[in-house]
Structures are given as structure tokens and as C-alpha cells.
Design an enzyme around this catalytic site. Structure first.
Site, PDB file in Angstrom:
ATOM      1  N   ASN A 145     -10.854  -4.195  -0.404  1.00  0.00           N
ATOM      2  CA  ASN A 145     -10.807  -3.049  -1.324  1.00  0.00           C
ATOM      3  C   ASN A 145      -9.898  -3.301  -2.515  1.00  0.00           C
ATOM      4  O   ASN A 145      -8.958  -4.096  -2.415  1.00  0.00           O
ATOM      5  CB  ASN A 145     -10.318  -1.803  -0.567  1.00  0.00           C
ATOM      6  N   HIS A 148     -17.451   3.744  -3.301  1.00  0.00           N
ATOM      7  CA  HIS A 148     -16.617   4.922  -3.093  1.00  0.00           C
ATOM      8  C   HIS A 148     -16.858   5.992  -4.152  1.00  0.00           C
ATOM      9  O   HIS A 148     -16.042   6.900  -4.327  1.00  0.00           O
ATOM     10  CB  HIS A 148     -15.131   4.557  -3.005  1.00  0.00           C
ATOM     11  N   CYS A 194     -19.477  -2.049   2.230  1.00  0.00           N
ATOM     12  CA  CYS A 194     -18.665  -0.886   2.574  1.00  0.00           C
ATOM     13  C   CYS A 194     -19.301  -0.237   3.800  1.00  0.00           C
ATOM     14  O   CYS A 194     -20.516  -0.323   4.004  1.00  0.00           O
ATOM     15  CB  CYS A 194     -18.640   0.095   1.404  1.00  0.00           C
ATOM     16  N   ARG A 200       0.840  -1.196   0.000  1.00  0.00           N
ATOM     17  CA  ARG A 200       0.000   0.000   0.000  1.00  0.00           C
ATOM     18  C   ARG A 200       0.880   1.253   0.000  1.00  0.00           C
ATOM     19  O   ARG A 200       0.568   2.242  -0.669  1.00  0.00           O
ATOM     20  CB  ARG A 200      -0.916   0.012   1.232  1.00  0.00           C
ATOM     21  N   TYR A 225     -15.255  10.323  -0.650  1.00  0.00           N
ATOM     22  CA  TYR A 225     -14.266   9.939  -1.658  1.00  0.00           C
ATOM     23  C   TYR A 225     -14.364  10.780  -2.931  1.00  0.00           C
ATOM     24  O   TYR A 225     -13.434  10.794  -3.739  1.00  0.00           O
ATOM     25  CB  TYR A 225     -14.411   8.451  -2.004  1.00  0.00           C
TER      26      TYR A 225
END
Length: 435
Positions: A149, A200, A170, A95, A251
Site C-alpha cells: 500500500n 481504495h 487489493c 505508520r 474507504y
């Protein structure tokens, strides 16, 4: 009544204690017999810590739930009633690469969207589809609840390339319900929200409190919309919201306020303090807390991780399915004509009626162009991303990333891909040309 078997793939996740808390609170309804925590050998230390905390939580609750930690994924899946996926291929180290490479090339670095979300999808989709093969063979009647995700993209891959009964989840929608319940001082049951979009990237197109539309309150600045802890709180321009005619989720700031977001990320980049760095620090602190043998409940510190109430969403859904409640949840499911401006086979995030045997998305109706334009663009990116990940097609990968609104040019996309493919080589076996 036969007790439920629940398998958690990615059981060593820092989020697992919240899931256990939800199952314990609803044990009288769900009658859970076993919770299997499955993980990979690389996560052995974390899994052992989570297993210990989970057993202490169960002991405190006096619930007859058996906790089994294992590296044998197939044994965990075998005859399970519900399977929850919350995996992170490449762990938090990858990440960090996703974010830093993106920002280095002058684009927003984020876990679920843009170049970072794209790379996470390429790493994750083959693993999820491999898990689905086990489910088809060992638990064909199970429901798969996917939290991994980018949830919408991963769920779409499962919908298109497996026969598993999958639902993407979510915590964004449930947080909206809780926010507006608190704002208007009413029960969550008195709040009704109309959603349009994909994971998102959902818009609230109407808000009802006790059956009365109150969305104009938001346009007039009476209340801020919910913002997740992992998104910069810049606020919204009220004139923009009125002209949009909807409430964007947090988002959306990556699209609607991209200049401000990128500037902040560039400053964090210089200090080695991106969100990935923050999460690594939070994770380290959480697992230190989890090791305390006196701890037998979910610690307050977990809320800093950004996934508050995800377990509540999961447990509420499992309860609705088990009891055939036929009530409404906001979920990631196959479109099937719900949003007319999108293909039928893609994954969307909308209100759905939940029954024991099926999940049915509610009709959304016409989508105005100010929403439709961005929605169709990002969804086309997601379609290409799924194909690139499944078929290991480097050309499709470049087209997907080039199409994403946060990537300014084909040249930038190519440069980002080149560096990301080098760093991610061991996690991309489907791209044989990289070997």
C-alpha cells in the site's frame, strides 16, 4: 512440468501464512516448487518466525514445496515466475507517525489515503522501483503482484518507471464477491460486479446475481455493502446512495463522512488508540501465536489484521495466468482508455480479462459527474505523488498534498509536510535537500 518459483518480498509479513495456505490449497494446479521469503535484516526475528510456521504448514500438507528464507533479495528474485511485494518501509513505527502527525494537524490519519498514505508512498516508491531493477535484470519474464500500500499509487509508479509486468492487487473486490454471494445465497460464480475507479476509491456501478441486476436492493436498504475491519462502520445514508447511483467502497467514508471519521480519530488520538496502535497490538499477538511450535496452519486471529482473502485473490490470479483461463479479475492496471475521463497512463482498478501473456482492462464507459469529480481529483493527487516520490521534488510533494480532498489548505499541507519530512528523513534519500 517445471515447478513454479514464487518470491515473496516482505516474506516476514504477518500476512504470509495466508498466502501459504492459498498455495497449499491450489498445489495440484500450480505445482509450486519453491517459495522464497525475502526480507530485510531489521525484520530478522519476524522472518525466522514466519519461516518456521511456513515449514510446519508445508510439512502438514505433505506438499513438495521448498521454503527458503533469505536476506538476499536478488537471489530470491532470480528466475522467479511470480514475485509478490508486501513491504512496509519504516515498519509499523512509521505508520504510527503517519497517523499521529496527520491527526495532530486536524486531518484524517490513514494508511493509504490523505497525508498518511502520501507519506507511505514517498517512502515506498523508491524501494519498489529498486526491486523492479532487480526483476528486469534477474527475472524479466516474471509477473509482479503488488500488494504494498498504497497499492494503486505504488503500482502506477512501476507502470510509469519500469518495464516489469506488474499487477496491483487489493482484497476489497474479492470481499464484495464473497459478501454478495453470502447475501443472496448463491455461488461466487453467480455474482457479477461492475467496478469503476482506482484503488481504495472504487464504486460499484451495477450488481448482477445470476444475470439479473440487483443494485436497487442495496439502494432500498435490503443489504449492507461489505466493510473492511479497519474502517469505522457508520453505515450509509440510503438517500445519498440513491442519488449517487452507485455503491461506494468502505474507504469512501474518509471522503463522504470525513467529519465523523475525524471526530472518532481525534478521540482515539487522545487515548493513544489509533488504528496504528491497534495494528501493533494485533501484530504482537499474531507473532506470539506464530511461535507456537504446535501451530501448523493459518490461525483464525489473522482475520483481525484487515487483509482477509488477499491470498485468495493472489492465488486465483496466478492460477488464471498459468492456465490461461481468460476469466475476469478486478485488478490495478494501466488505464489504456478504459476510463475515458482519466489519462491513459495512470493506474486504475477495474475488471480485467486475464490471459497468460497480458491483462486487458474492460471498457467502463461514461462516468457520471458525481463520481468523476472525486475520481479525477484523487487521481491527479496520485499522479503528483508518483512524480514527487520518483524525482524527490519537494514542490511537487506540497502540490500533491494540497490537492488531496482531505487536506483543507496549502498552509495545512505545508505544516504537515514539514513535520513528516523531519520524522521520515532517513527513508527519503531521493529528497537530497532534506539531507
Amino acid at each position: 512440468m517445471k515447478g513454479l518459483k514464487i518470491a515473496v518480498i516482505g516474506g516476514g509479513s504477518s500476512y504470509t501464512p495466508e498466502l501459504l495456505e492459498g498455495l497449499i490449497k491450489n498445489q495440484k494446479v500450480l505445482h509450486v516448487a519453491e517459495v522464497w521469503l525475502a526480507d530485510v535484516v531489521a525484520g530478522q526475528k519476524k522472518l525466522a518466525i514466519i519461516e518456521g510456521l511456513a515449514k510446519r504448514m508445508i510439512q502438514k500438507s505433505e506438499c513438495p514445496i521448498k521454503i527458503i528464507a533469505t536476506f538476499d533479495r536478488q537471489e530470491a528474485i532470480k528466475n522467479a515466475d511470480y514475485i509478490i511485494t508486501q513491504i512496509r518501509v519504516g515498519q509499523l513505527a512509521m505508520r504510527r507517525y503517519d497517523e499521529y502527525i496527520s491527526i495532530k494537524h486536524g486531518v484524517i490519519g490513514q494508511e493509504t489515503t490523505g497525508a498518511g498514505g502520501f507519506m507511505k508512498a514517498l517512502r515506498t516508491i523508491p524501494v519498489i522501483l529498486d526491486i523492479c531493477k532487480d526483476i528486469e535484470k534477474l527475472a524479466p519474464n516474471a509477473w509482479l503482484l503488488n500488494f504494498t500500500n498504497p497499492a494503486g499509487v505504488v503500482t502506477e509508479a512501476v507502470l510509469k518507471h519500469s518495464n516489469v509486468k506488474v499487477i496491483g492487487l487489493c482484497n476489497n473486490p474479492i470481499n464484495y464477491y464473497k459478501k454478495f454471494s453470502e447475501t443472496y445465497n448463491v455461488s461466487v460464480d453467480d455474482v457479477s460486479i461492475s467496478f469503476t475507479g482506482i484503488n481504495h476509491l472504487i464504486w460499484i456501478t451495477d450488481l448482477y446475481i445470476k444475470g439479473e441486476s440487483r443494485i436497487e436492493d442495496i439502494f432500498n436498504g435490503w443489504s449492507d455493502s461489505y466493510e473492511a475491519k479497519n474502517i469505522p462502520a457508520f453505515g450509509w445514508d440510503l438517500e445519498f446512495l440513491k442519488s449517487l447511483g452507485a455503491i461506494p467502497c468502505g474507504y469512501h467514508k474518509y471522503y463522504y463522512q470525513s467529519d465523523r471519521i475525524l471526530q472518532e480519530q481525534l478521540e482515539q488520538f487522545k487515548r493513544n488508540e489509533t488504528r496504528a496502535d491497534q495494528v501493533q497490538k494485533i501484530e504482537k499477538e499474531l507473532f506470539t501465536i506464530y511461535q507456537n511450535l504446535e501451530l501448523n496452519e493459518k490461525p483464525k486471529a489473522l482475520e483481525q489484521r484487515g487483509g482477509a482473502y488477499y491470498s485468495e485473490a493472489a492465488v486465483n490470479l496466478i492460477t488464471s495466468i498459468q492456465l490461461n483461463k481468460k476469466n475476469v479479475h478486478t485488478l490495478n492496471v494501466r488505464n489504456n482508455g478504459s476510463i475515458a475521463c482519466l489519462p491513459n497512463d495512470v493506474c486504475i482498478e477495474v475488471n480485467c480479462v486475464v490471459e497468460r501473456h497480458q491483462i486487458t482492462p474492460l471498457q467502463v464507459g461514461a462516468v457520471p459527474p458525481q463520481i468523476r469529480g472525486l475520481l479525477q481529483n484523487v487521481k491527479a493527487y496520485e499522479e503528483l505523488t508518483v512524480d514527487a516520490a520518483v524525482y524527490g521534488d519537494k514542490d511537487l510533494a506540497q502540490q500533491a498534498l494540497t490537492l488531496h480532498p482531505l487536506i483543507p489548505s496549502a498552509e495545512r499541507a505545508k505544516a504537515i509536510l514539514k513535520e513528516m519530512f523531519i520524522v521520515n528523513k532517513e527513508f527519503l534519500p531521493q529528497f537530497t535537500s532534506l539531507l
